[in-house]
Structures are given as structure tokens and as C-alpha cells.
Design a protein around this motif. Sequence first.
Motif, PDB file in Angstrom:
ATOM      1  N   ALA A 326     150.154 161.762  46.247  1.00  0.00           N
ATOM      2  CA  ALA A 326     151.300 162.343  45.542  1.00  0.00           C
ATOM      3  C   ALA A 326     151.140 162.211  44.032  1.00  0.00           C
ATOM      4  CB  ALA A 326     152.590 161.679  46.009  1.00  0.00           C
ATOM      5  N   ILE A 327     150.674 161.053  43.581  1.00  0.00           N
ATOM      6  CA  ILE A 327     150.495 160.822  42.143  1.00  0.00           C
ATOM      7  C   ILE A 327     149.404 161.722  41.584  1.00  0.00           C
ATOM      8  CG2 ILE A 327     149.735 159.128  40.437  1.00  0.00           C
ATOM      9  CD1 ILE A 327     151.073 156.968  42.200  1.00  0.00           C
ATOM     10  N   ALA A 328     148.257 161.783  42.283  1.00  0.00           N
ATOM     11  CA  ALA A 328     147.135 162.594  41.799  1.00  0.00           C
ATOM     12  C   ALA A 328     147.492 164.076  41.760  1.00  0.00           C
ATOM     13  CB  ALA A 328     145.916 162.368  42.689  1.00  0.00           C
ATOM     14  N   GLY A 329     148.176 164.560  42.795  1.00  0.00           N
ATOM     15  CA  GLY A 329     148.562 165.968  42.837  1.00  0.00           C
ATOM     16  C   GLY A 329     149.575 166.315  41.771  1.00  0.00           C
ATOM     17  N   HIS A 330     150.528 165.426  41.537  1.00  0.00           N
ATOM     18  CA  HIS A 330     151.527 165.670  40.501  1.00  0.00           C
ATOM     19  C   HIS A 330     150.870 165.718  39.128  1.00  0.00           C
ATOM     20  CE1 HIS A 330     154.767 164.654  37.630  1.00  0.00           C
ATOM     21  NE2 HIS A 330     155.509 165.387  38.439  1.00  0.00           N
ATOM     22  N   GLU A 331     149.919 164.828  38.877  1.00  0.00           N
ATOM     23  CA  GLU A 331     149.213 164.836  37.595  1.00  0.00           C
ATOM     24  C   GLU A 331     148.430 166.134  37.399  1.00  0.00           C
ATOM     25  OE1 GLU A 331     146.859 161.310  37.674  1.00  0.00           O
ATOM     26  OE2 GLU A 331     148.516 159.997  37.048  1.00  0.00           O
ATOM     27  N   ALA A 332     147.837 166.648  38.478  1.00  0.00           N
ATOM     28  CA  ALA A 332     147.095 167.909  38.383  1.00  0.00           C
ATOM     29  C   ALA A 332     148.023 169.053  37.993  1.00  0.00           C
ATOM     30  CB  ALA A 332     146.410 168.209  39.723  1.00  0.00           C
ATOM     31  N   VAL A 333     149.208 169.097  38.592  1.00  0.00           N
ATOM     32  CA  VAL A 333     150.172 170.141  38.250  1.00  0.00           C
ATOM     33  C   VAL A 333     150.631 169.978  36.810  1.00  0.00           C
ATOM     34  CG1 VAL A 333     152.443 171.108  38.761  1.00  0.00           C
ATOM     35  CG2 VAL A 333     150.952 170.399  40.640  1.00  0.00           C
ATOM     36  N   ARG A 334     150.988 168.767  36.441  1.00  0.00           N
ATOM     37  CA  ARG A 334     151.490 168.503  35.077  1.00  0.00           C
ATOM     38  C   ARG A 334     150.472 168.887  34.013  1.00  0.00           C
ATOM     39  NH1 ARG A 334     151.439 162.456  33.949  1.00  0.00           N
ATOM     40  NH2 ARG A 334     149.240 163.046  33.640  1.00  0.00           N
ATOM     41  N   ASP A 335     149.207 168.548  34.246  1.00  0.00           N
ATOM     42  CA  ASP A 335     148.176 168.725  33.216  1.00  0.00           C
ATOM     43  C   ASP A 335     147.562 170.121  33.193  1.00  0.00           C
ATOM     44  OD1 ASP A 335     148.617 166.080  32.607  1.00  0.00           O
ATOM     45  OD2 ASP A 335     146.851 165.342  33.692  1.00  0.00           O
ATOM     46  N   ARG A 336     147.575 170.824  34.344  1.00  0.00           N
ATOM     47  CA  ARG A 336     146.825 172.091  34.407  1.00  0.00           C
ATOM     48  C   ARG A 336     147.589 173.268  34.999  1.00  0.00           C
ATOM     49  NH1 ARG A 336     143.394 168.009  35.737  1.00  0.00           N
ATOM     50  NH2 ARG A 336     143.661 168.243  37.983  1.00  0.00           N
ATOM     51  N   HIS A 337     148.776 173.036  35.578  1.00  0.00           N
ATOM     52  CA  HIS A 337     149.435 174.128  36.291  1.00  0.00           C
ATOM     53  C   HIS A 337     150.934 174.204  36.008  1.00  0.00           C
ATOM     54  CE1 HIS A 337     145.780 174.772  38.649  1.00  0.00           C
ATOM     55  NE2 HIS A 337     145.714 173.465  38.808  1.00  0.00           N
ATOM     56  N   SER A 338     151.351 173.842  34.796  1.00  0.00           N
ATOM     57  CA  SER A 338     152.760 173.966  34.434  1.00  0.00           C
ATOM     58  C   SER A 338     152.966 175.224  33.606  1.00  0.00           C
ATOM     59  CB  SER A 338     153.230 172.737  33.647  1.00  0.00           C
ATOM     60  OG  SER A 338     152.795 172.822  32.299  1.00  0.00           O
ATOM     61  N   THR A 339     154.216 175.539  33.323  1.00  0.00           N
ATOM     62  CA  THR A 339     154.510 176.737  32.535  1.00  0.00           C
ATOM     63  C   THR A 339     153.968 176.633  31.107  1.00  0.00           C
ATOM     64  OG1 THR A 339     156.706 175.810  32.093  1.00  0.00           O
ATOM     65  CG2 THR A 339     156.541 177.481  33.817  1.00  0.00           C
ATOM     66  N   VAL A 340     153.657 175.433  30.634  1.00  0.00           N
ATOM     67  CA  VAL A 340     153.039 175.296  29.313  1.00  0.00           C
ATOM     68  C   VAL A 340     151.695 176.004  29.305  1.00  0.00           C
ATOM     69  CG1 VAL A 340     152.025 173.675  27.664  1.00  0.00           C
ATOM     70  CG2 VAL A 340     154.221 173.147  28.741  1.00  0.00           C
ATOM     71  N   GLN A 341     150.876 175.730  30.331  1.00  0.00           N
ATOM     72  CA  GLN A 341     149.568 176.383  30.411  1.00  0.00           C
ATOM     73  C   GLN A 341     149.714 177.894  30.574  1.00  0.00           C
ATOM     74  OE1 GLN A 341     150.112 173.414  32.335  1.00  0.00           O
ATOM     75  NE2 GLN A 341     149.187 172.293  30.644  1.00  0.00           N
ATOM     76  N   THR A 342     150.662 178.325  31.393  1.00  0.00           N
ATOM     77  CA  THR A 342     150.854 179.758  31.610  1.00  0.00           C
ATOM     78  C   THR A 342     151.309 180.461  30.332  1.00  0.00           C
ATOM     79  OG1 THR A 342     151.474 179.311  33.895  1.00  0.00           O
ATOM     80  CG2 THR A 342     152.007 181.474  33.037  1.00  0.00           C
ATOM     81  N   ALA A 343     152.212 179.835  29.608  1.00  0.00           N
ATOM     82  CA  ALA A 343     152.689 180.436  28.364  1.00  0.00           C
ATOM     83  C   ALA A 343     151.544 180.616  27.367  1.00  0.00           C
ATOM     84  CB  ALA A 343     153.792 179.566  27.766  1.00  0.00           C
ATOM     85  N   ARG A 344     150.645 179.641  27.313  1.00  0.00           N
ATOM     86  CA  ARG A 344     149.501 179.752  26.399  1.00  0.00           C
ATOM     87  C   ARG A 344     148.570 180.883  26.806  1.00  0.00           C
ATOM     88  NH1 ARG A 344     148.440 173.200  25.762  1.00  0.00           N
ATOM     89  NH2 ARG A 344     150.198 172.844  24.319  1.00  0.00           N
ATOM     90  N   LEU A 345     148.425 181.096  28.099  1.00  0.00           N
ATOM     91  CA  LEU A 345     147.616 182.214  28.578  1.00  0.00           C
ATOM     92  C   LEU A 345     148.268 183.545  28.231  1.00  0.00           C
ATOM     93  CD1 LEU A 345     146.546 180.827  32.079  1.00  0.00           C
ATOM     94  CD2 LEU A 345     145.102 181.055  30.050  1.00  0.00           C
ATOM     95  N   TRP A 346     149.584 183.644  28.356  1.00  0.00           N
ATOM     96  CA  TRP A 346     150.283 184.870  27.967  1.00  0.00           C
ATOM     97  C   TRP A 346     150.107 185.133  26.473  1.00  0.00           C
ATOM     98  CZ3 TRP A 346     151.499 188.934  30.429  1.00  0.00           C
ATOM     99  CH2 TRP A 346     151.938 188.882  31.757  1.00  0.00           C
ATOM    100  N   LEU A 347     150.142 184.095  25.685  1.00  0.00           N
ATOM    101  CA  LEU A 347     149.954 184.263  24.250  1.00  0.00           C
ATOM    102  C   LEU A 347     148.586 184.871  23.964  1.00  0.00           C
ATOM    103  CD1 LEU A 347     151.854 183.496  21.932  1.00  0.00           C
ATOM    104  CD2 LEU A 347     150.515 181.406  21.634  1.00  0.00           C
ATOM    105  N   ARG A 348     147.566 184.415  24.671  1.00  0.00           N
ATOM    106  CA  ARG A 348     146.215 184.978  24.529  1.00  0.00           C
ATOM    107  C   ARG A 348     146.203 186.454  24.911  1.00  0.00           C
ATOM    108  NH1 ARG A 348     142.331 182.455  21.573  1.00  0.00           N
ATOM    109  NH2 ARG A 348     142.529 180.205  21.775  1.00  0.00           N
TER     110      ARG A 348
END
Length: 348
Positions: A326-348
Motif C-alpha cells: 500500500a505504501i509503495a503503490g501510494h508513493e508511485a501515484v503521488r510521485d508519477r501519476h497525480s494531476t500535477v504530472q498531467t497538468a505539466r504534460l498538458w502545458l507541454r
Amino acid sequence: MTKFFSKARFYSALYAARLGFGRGGFAEIDKQPLSSAESAPQGLRIHFWAPLPSPGANVIVHDMLPTLRDEIAQAGLDWVVTASEELPVTPVDWLVCFKAVPDRCKIVGRPRKVFLICDMKHYFWDGLKRFDSVVVAPSRTMAAMLGFGHREVSFLGESEPLDYVAWGEGNLKTPPAERGNVLMWHGGKWSLPPLLEMRPALERFAATRDVELHVVSGQDEAREEAWGELTVKFLPWSKKQLFASASRARLGFVPAKSSVRLSWLKPASRVRCLYALGVPAIGDLRAPDVVEFLGEFGGPLAGDARAWSRQLATMWDAPEALRDLAIAGHEAVRDRHSTVQTARLWLR
């Protein structure tokens, strides 16, 4: 007849992409944040048109937009980003259409038209040529398939809302094995068949364990069924219910349908959402996007009835493994799969 040929082209592209034939090309967007040193146009007007309210529209468009606006401001840009269920009545520079093809006569001005898609691929196959570009949210497999229908396809990836990630961080303060006895499944009603097919295995699983199955789906009234000794609660989907079930969930699981269209193209969104909420979950081995996500931290996979039974029993009976997963999966989402990452991709 037109509908027949459209579906034929769709399935031809599907199997060509699945077998690796032809081009099926798509672009990967640079994941690095846009720096102040990079040149970007000023004064852009961007509108996201999402005519049908749905959980998909919320996650992929509406939940992402506040973060996108923050990223635009941090990059020193004066872009204006709007969204609605109606087409804009004043000209815009970019018109992003979520799972919908607009009537040409209703478009004001001459915007760059982008088709944003997450599912229902074959219904829009003939409409792709009306757009300047296509953005695929769910998976690279879908992007490869749509590359047979359009020359400019980009893969964006789906993400989890920041409030889900924040709530999941709090949920992780209680180890999964100490939360309760809930085995959790969530998804659309059309995704229920593979769960129902697992009923015999789930009945055997519950015969020797204290477990309650929560099925969070659709908008029907809540009801309860008995599958042998397993109590099954069918609960209407809402964010409140999702959080409530996750707060008691020891383990989650998301089996896929057996067809190529519904397994090979299946995104990791349902599994990833559970990890965002702090719930360890088993994914389907037949879905490449699920395999890729779970591969980031060694998450469990299953592909047939025997494997599902084995994984359910193994994970349920391993409290420390559940906590670490649970901890490892949550960290993966937080670091690589949150709306922060998606927003940066949209900006590109």
C-alpha cells in the motif's frame, strides 16, 4: 452500412496494433516541467468541452484544471483556460473535446481542435479526421491503436486527483490489515461481468475468512446479497462512498474482461485509484497498462481464475506485505501519476 465499416476499421486497427503490425505511431510528451527559460506563446485561450457529466470527465478534465491553471501561473504565462458542457460562444485558440465530436457549424472561429479520449473508441472512429490532433488519456496501447486512424496522436496518461492522494496518505496511517474486513472492487456497471464470474472462487475464499465484499458501482440503490458465506454490498458510486469503503478495505482487486478490446486496452485507472486511496490491490495480467503501473513497485497480478484465487489468499493473509505494498503503490501515484504530472504534460 457506414456503422459497419466504421466498426470494421476500428477492429482492424485494434488487432493490427495488438499484433505489432504497421505503424500505429504516437508521440510521448516530455514529462519535465516547463521552465521559464523556454519560449511559449502568450495570450492563449483554451477551452475544454466536456458535454456529458461523468466520473471520467471529472477526473480527466475538471479535477485536473485547477492544477493546470496553477502550473500556467508558475510558468509565467497568461493563458486563460475554461471548461463547460457547452461549446464556447467566443473564439478560442484551442478547443479540447472530451469524448465528443462537435458540429462544425457550432464552432466559433478557427481553433485548433483536439480530440481527448479515454474510452468508447469505436463510436468516434470516423470522427477522428475532423480534429487537428488526438490526445489519448488511458494507455499507450490505445494510443498505438488510434495511431492507425490519425497522423498526430499523443499519449498523455491518466492521473489521480490530489484530494484522493491526500486522503490516501491519511488512510495509510492505519495499516490495511487493521482497517476492517472489506475486500473492495469499484468500476462501471459494464465492468461487473468478470467480478460476477469470480463468484465461486470468492465464495470459497470467504468460507475460511472473515470478509465482506464492497462493490462500488453505478447509481442504483444500495443492496446486499449473500454469496455463500460472503456478504456482498452493492453500493452506488460517489467520492464519499469510495472513501468510506477504502477506509475499511484490507485489499482491492480489479479483474478485466476477457476480450482483447476490454483487456488489452484496459487502463490502470481503477487499480491506480485504489493505491491513491491507500488500498493495496491486485491487477489483471492481461492489461499492459496495469502491468506497467504495478511493475513500478512489484504489485501483484493475476490472469486466470486459479491465479486470482491464489493471489487473494496470499495477499489477504500477509499483513506486512499488504502494508508495504500500500505504501509503495501510494508513493508511485503521488510521485508519477497525480494531476500535477498531467497538468505539466498538458502545458507541454
